[in-house]
Each structure stands twice: as structure tokens, then as C-alpha cells.
Design a protein around this motif. Structure first.
Motif, PDB file in Angstrom:
ATOM      1  N   ARG A 148       6.927  60.499  68.331  1.00 55.10           N
ATOM      2  CA  ARG A 148       7.151  61.870  68.790  1.00 55.10           C
ATOM      3  C   ARG A 148       8.287  62.551  68.031  1.00 55.10           C
ATOM      4  O   ARG A 148       8.269  63.769  67.847  1.00 55.10           O
ATOM      5  CB  ARG A 148       7.480  61.866  70.285  1.00 55.10           C
ATOM      6  CG  ARG A 148       6.325  61.397  71.175  1.00 55.10           C
ATOM      7  CD  ARG A 148       6.753  61.410  72.622  1.00 55.10           C
ATOM      8  NE  ARG A 148       5.685  60.939  73.502  1.00 55.10           N
ATOM      9  CZ  ARG A 148       5.824  60.794  74.823  1.00 55.10           C
ATOM     10  NH1 ARG A 148       6.990  61.093  75.388  1.00 55.10           N
ATOM     11  NH2 ARG A 148       4.814  60.357  75.554  1.00 55.10           N
ATOM     12  N   TRP A 167       8.980  62.657  65.036  1.00 57.25           N
ATOM     13  CA  TRP A 167       8.579  63.287  63.784  1.00 57.25           C
ATOM     14  C   TRP A 167       7.281  64.065  63.923  1.00 57.25           C
ATOM     15  O   TRP A 167       6.695  64.464  62.928  1.00 57.25           O
ATOM     16  CB  TRP A 167       8.418  62.214  62.699  1.00 57.25           C
ATOM     17  CG  TRP A 167       9.539  61.229  62.654  1.00 57.25           C
ATOM     18  CD1 TRP A 167       9.482  59.900  62.948  1.00 57.25           C
ATOM     19  CD2 TRP A 167      10.901  61.486  62.301  1.00 57.25           C
ATOM     20  NE1 TRP A 167      10.708  59.312  62.806  1.00 57.25           N
ATOM     21  CE2 TRP A 167      11.598  60.268  62.405  1.00 57.25           C
ATOM     22  CE3 TRP A 167      11.586  62.639  61.906  1.00 57.25           C
ATOM     23  CZ2 TRP A 167      12.953  60.161  62.135  1.00 57.25           C
ATOM     24  CZ3 TRP A 167      12.944  62.522  61.627  1.00 57.25           C
ATOM     25  CH2 TRP A 167      13.614  61.302  61.751  1.00 57.25           C
ATOM     26  N   ALA A 168       6.844  64.304  65.154  1.00 58.34           N
ATOM     27  CA  ALA A 168       5.541  64.948  65.369  1.00 58.34           C
ATOM     28  C   ALA A 168       5.466  66.330  64.714  1.00 58.34           C
ATOM     29  O   ALA A 168       4.386  66.759  64.285  1.00 58.34           O
ATOM     30  CB  ALA A 168       5.257  65.057  66.866  1.00 58.34           C
ATOM     31  N   HIS A 169       6.587  67.014  64.606  1.00 60.10           N
ATOM     32  CA  HIS A 169       6.575  68.360  64.012  1.00 60.10           C
ATOM     33  C   HIS A 169       6.229  68.333  62.529  1.00 60.10           C
ATOM     34  O   HIS A 169       5.882  69.375  61.950  1.00 60.10           O
ATOM     35  CB  HIS A 169       7.937  69.022  64.211  1.00 60.10           C
ATOM     36  CG  HIS A 169       9.068  68.328  63.507  1.00 60.10           C
ATOM     37  ND1 HIS A 169       9.607  67.138  63.955  1.00 60.10           N
ATOM     38  CD2 HIS A 169       9.750  68.652  62.371  1.00 60.10           C
ATOM     39  CE1 HIS A 169      10.575  66.756  63.144  1.00 60.10           C
ATOM     40  NE2 HIS A 169      10.678  67.648  62.175  1.00 60.10           N
ATOM     41  N   LEU A 170       6.285  67.144  61.906  1.00 59.68           N
ATOM     42  CA  LEU A 170       5.968  67.038  60.483  1.00 59.68           C
ATOM     43  C   LEU A 170       4.479  66.795  60.237  1.00 59.68           C
ATOM     44  O   LEU A 170       4.008  66.969  59.109  1.00 59.68           O
ATOM     45  CB  LEU A 170       6.765  65.888  59.852  1.00 59.68           C
ATOM     46  CG  LEU A 170       8.291  66.026  59.872  1.00 59.68           C
ATOM     47  CD1 LEU A 170       8.938  64.744  59.362  1.00 59.68           C
ATOM     48  CD2 LEU A 170       8.729  67.217  59.031  1.00 59.68           C
ATOM     49  N   GLU A 171       3.768  66.396  61.275  1.00 58.40           N
ATOM     50  CA  GLU A 171       2.346  66.094  61.135  1.00 58.40           C
ATOM     51  C   GLU A 171       1.583  67.338  60.682  1.00 58.40           C
ATOM     52  O   GLU A 171       1.647  68.396  61.303  1.00 58.40           O
ATOM     53  CB  GLU A 171       1.764  65.613  62.468  1.00 58.40           C
ATOM     54  CG  GLU A 171       0.332  65.125  62.391  1.00 58.40           C
ATOM     55  CD  GLU A 171       0.226  63.728  61.800  1.00 58.40           C
ATOM     56  OE1 GLU A 171      -0.550  63.576  60.834  1.00 58.40           O
ATOM     57  OE2 GLU A 171       0.896  62.817  62.293  1.00 58.40           O
ATOM     58  N   ASP A 176       2.166  69.242  58.198  1.00 55.36           N
ATOM     59  CA  ASP A 176       2.982  70.171  57.408  1.00 55.36           C
ATOM     60  C   ASP A 176       3.356  69.456  56.115  1.00 55.36           C
ATOM     61  O   ASP A 176       4.418  68.834  56.006  1.00 55.36           O
ATOM     62  CB  ASP A 176       4.226  70.567  58.206  1.00 55.36           C
ATOM     63  CG  ASP A 176       5.051  71.658  57.516  1.00 55.36           C
ATOM     64  OD1 ASP A 176       4.874  71.855  56.297  1.00 55.36           O
ATOM     65  OD2 ASP A 176       5.877  72.294  58.204  1.00 55.36           O
ATOM     66  N   THR A 191       8.962  57.515  59.414  1.00 53.95           N
ATOM     67  CA  THR A 191       7.745  58.265  59.723  1.00 53.95           C
ATOM     68  C   THR A 191       6.484  57.448  59.430  1.00 53.95           C
ATOM     69  O   THR A 191       5.398  57.823  59.873  1.00 53.95           O
ATOM     70  CB  THR A 191       7.659  59.573  58.910  1.00 53.95           C
ATOM     71  OG1 THR A 191       7.587  59.266  57.505  1.00 53.95           O
ATOM     72  CG2 THR A 191       8.843  60.468  59.192  1.00 53.95           C
TER      73      THR A 191
END
Length: 318
Positions: free
Chosen positions: A49, A51-55, A57, A260
Motif C-alpha cells: 500500500r 507505494w500504491a500511488h506509483l502503480e 504511473d 516496490t
């Protein structure tokens, strides 16, 4: 001339997963080590979770994985590195091609690979750039994947192809004003299949679960009877072994740096078949073997012919 090593990999984390012990051992011996990475791993599957904002992108993930790579290389003791496209004269950027799982442990090309995917990069363009680095660094040893790319990832396969052509170009296009180019010893990362299966079976022991604690939740054990990936070869076809124990802490630290992409990293003591464990985004436990294996590429010099004295912990198999 000091005996240098140059490793060529496809994505950040591959340098540690495939060749971490060799890189750490070589660096610890005081010899120069260079790591060349083809892509920045834009299409990697993100773990956790945090690093979820990188999925999904690509640019943000690429930037983050560059930082992870830097941390991992420092843990291994490597201070010379770069991305392959930085050596290309044209304005190009090699992107992660992505992959599709065809079977457990076996990958193939993704249906939605981007147009700038490294798997589609002109072979001679990339190889010529790498050849320039080879002529500049003049390593005594070059290491990369075997022809199947370890498990079939298209970027790994392309990296193998680029490396082997670059070696030919480096010798063919030698600079008459520089010292004669010596063809290096070429090693392909492999694992003895029986040693790998023993380690996979050992992952089921209580010591592994104790080492992992809560991190073991949701992780599956590998199937040691499944068709092995291309990195696994008959044990008698492994030409060189690197002892992992002396550099285990460095390798584990480098694995943790790739947060990640790698999870459940832990040392395991008291087991002959493995020294640690980890898992990738597939949530399947994998062993850190006691030795890291290599096969010498056919037609390339032996250590003796290449003028290489192996550092302590690196041993040819009789």
C-alpha cells in the motif's frame, strides 16, 4: 590493469536478484565494478500500500526505482553505474517492455508493450552503445543473462542479445590508438536445478516461517516439481560458483532497497540448502541460495586465458 567486472541488466532489482553476490564480492575485493541497466522498470508491478500511488504511473515509478537502484548498489559496494540509453548518441529512452505470465515461472511479451519498449529497440543501436562502454571500461569479466533471459522476460532476452552483439562490436571496432581490446570472460547467470529444487523444498521448514514472522502471511510456497525456468540448468553445467555467505548481509540489504519490487526479505540460519528468502510481486517465496551460479559463454576466454584471478569466494567448478 585492475581486473574489472561489468554487469548488464534489464531493470532495477535484476542486478541484485541475479548477480548480487558476485557484484558484492568483486567490489569487496577492491576491484572496479560497473552496472549497466537497460530500463528504469516503468512497468514493474508495485508491492504494498505504501507505494500504491506509483502503480500505473510510469514516470513516477521509474524515478522511484532509480533511487532504489542507487541504494541497492551502495549496499553492494558498487559505485559505477548508468542506464544504457544514456550511452546512445540518438535521443532515445528505453522503456520497460512489461511482460505476461505464460506459466508459473515463465514469462513472455506483454500485449500492450509501449512503442519505446526495450524489447523493440534496434539491436545494433543498443549494442553499439554498450560496445562503447566496453571499450571505455575494458572489463576483464562481463556478466548478463543466459539466452532465455532467466525466465523469458522480453527485456532480459533483449539484454542478452544486446550484450553478446556488443562484445563482438567492441572487439571489431577497437581503437587503433588505444591499448589492444582484450575479449573478456563472459558469464551467464544460472542456477543448478537440483540445488534450486532443494532450496525450494527447504522454504517449507519452520525456520523460514520463524524468520519471516508476520511477513509470511499471504505468501505461497513454490512448486519444486514445476517446469523450471531457463535460469535453471543441470548442476554439472554450472561453471562458476560464488559463495553468498560472506556477502549475505549486503545482498539482503540490496534486496530490501528494492521495496516496490521485493518483499519478505529475511536471513535464514541453520539450513544448508538456503541462506535467506524473499518474494516478488507474485507472492511466492524464493530462496537465497548458498551459492550464486554462472555458466561461461561458449567461445569466450576462460579465466586463465582472460588473465583473471578470481577473488576469494569465487570458484570455478572442476
Amino acid at each position: 590493469m585492475t581486473e574489472g567486472l561489468l554487469a548488464v541488466h534489464a531493470h532495477p532489482d535484476d542486478e541484485t536478484l541475479a548477480t548480487g553476490a558476485l557484484l558484492a564480492t568483486w567490489a569487496a575485493s577492491g576491484r572496479p565494478v560497473t552496472v549497466v541497466t537497460a530500463t528504469r522498470g516503468e512497468r514493474g508491478e508495485v508491492i504494498g500500500r505504501r507505494w500504491a500511488h506509483l502503480e500505473g504511473d510510469g514516470p513516477a515509478l521509474a524515478e522511484h526505482r532509480e533511487d532504489e537502484l542507487g541504494s541497492a548498489l551502495r549496499a553492494l559496494g558498487v559505485h559505477d553505474s548508468g542506464f544504457l540509453d544514456e550511452a546512445v548518441t540518438a535521443d532515445v529512452r528505453y522503456e520497460d517492455s512489461g511482460m505476461a505470465w505464460l506459466a508459473p515461472g515463465h514469462a513472455g511479451a506483454a500485449a500492450d508493450a509501449p512503442p519505446d519498449a526495450f524489447a523493440f529497440a534496434p539491436l545494433e543501436e543498443a549494442a553499439d552503445a554498450l560496445a562503447g562502454l566496453l571499450r571505455l571500461r575494458r572489463p576483464h569479466v562481463v556478466v548478463t543473462y543466459e539466452p532465455g533471459g532467466g525466465y523469458g522476460h522480453p527485456d532480459h532476452v533483449r539484454t542478452h542479445e544486446v550484450t553478446m552483439l556488443a562484445l563482438e562490436l567492441a572487439a571489431r571496432q577497437d581503437d587503433a590508438h588505444a591499448p589492444a581490446y582484450a575479449v573478456p570472460v563472459v558469464l551467464w547467470s544460472v542456477a543448478g536445478v537440483q540445488a534450486l529444487r532443494r532450496a525450494q523444498r527447504a522454504l517449507a521448514v519452520s525456520a523460514v516461517r520463524a524468520a519471516l514472522g508476520r511477513a509470511a502471511r499471504g505468501l505461497a510456497l513454490p512448486d519444486p516439481t514445476a517446469e523450471p525456468p531457463s535460469v535453471a540448468v543441470p548442476d554439472d553445467e554450472v561453471d562458476l560458483l560464488v559463495d553468498v555467505a560472506p556477502v549475505r548481509d549486503r545482498v539482503l540489504a540490496a534486496l530490501r532497497a528494492h521495496a516496490t519490487q521485493v518483499q519478505a526479505v529475511a536471513p535464514v540460519d541453520g539450513e544448508d540448502a538456503l541462506l535467506g528468502c524473499y518474494a516478488l510481486s507474485n507472492a511466492v517465496l524464493a530462496p537465497l541460495l548458498p551459492v550464486e551460479g554462472y555458466r561461461r559463454a561458449a567461445g569466450t576466454p576462460s579465466a586463465e586465458d582472460g588473465g583473471v584471478t578470481w577473488p576469494a569466494g569465487v570458484r570455478p567448478v572442476a
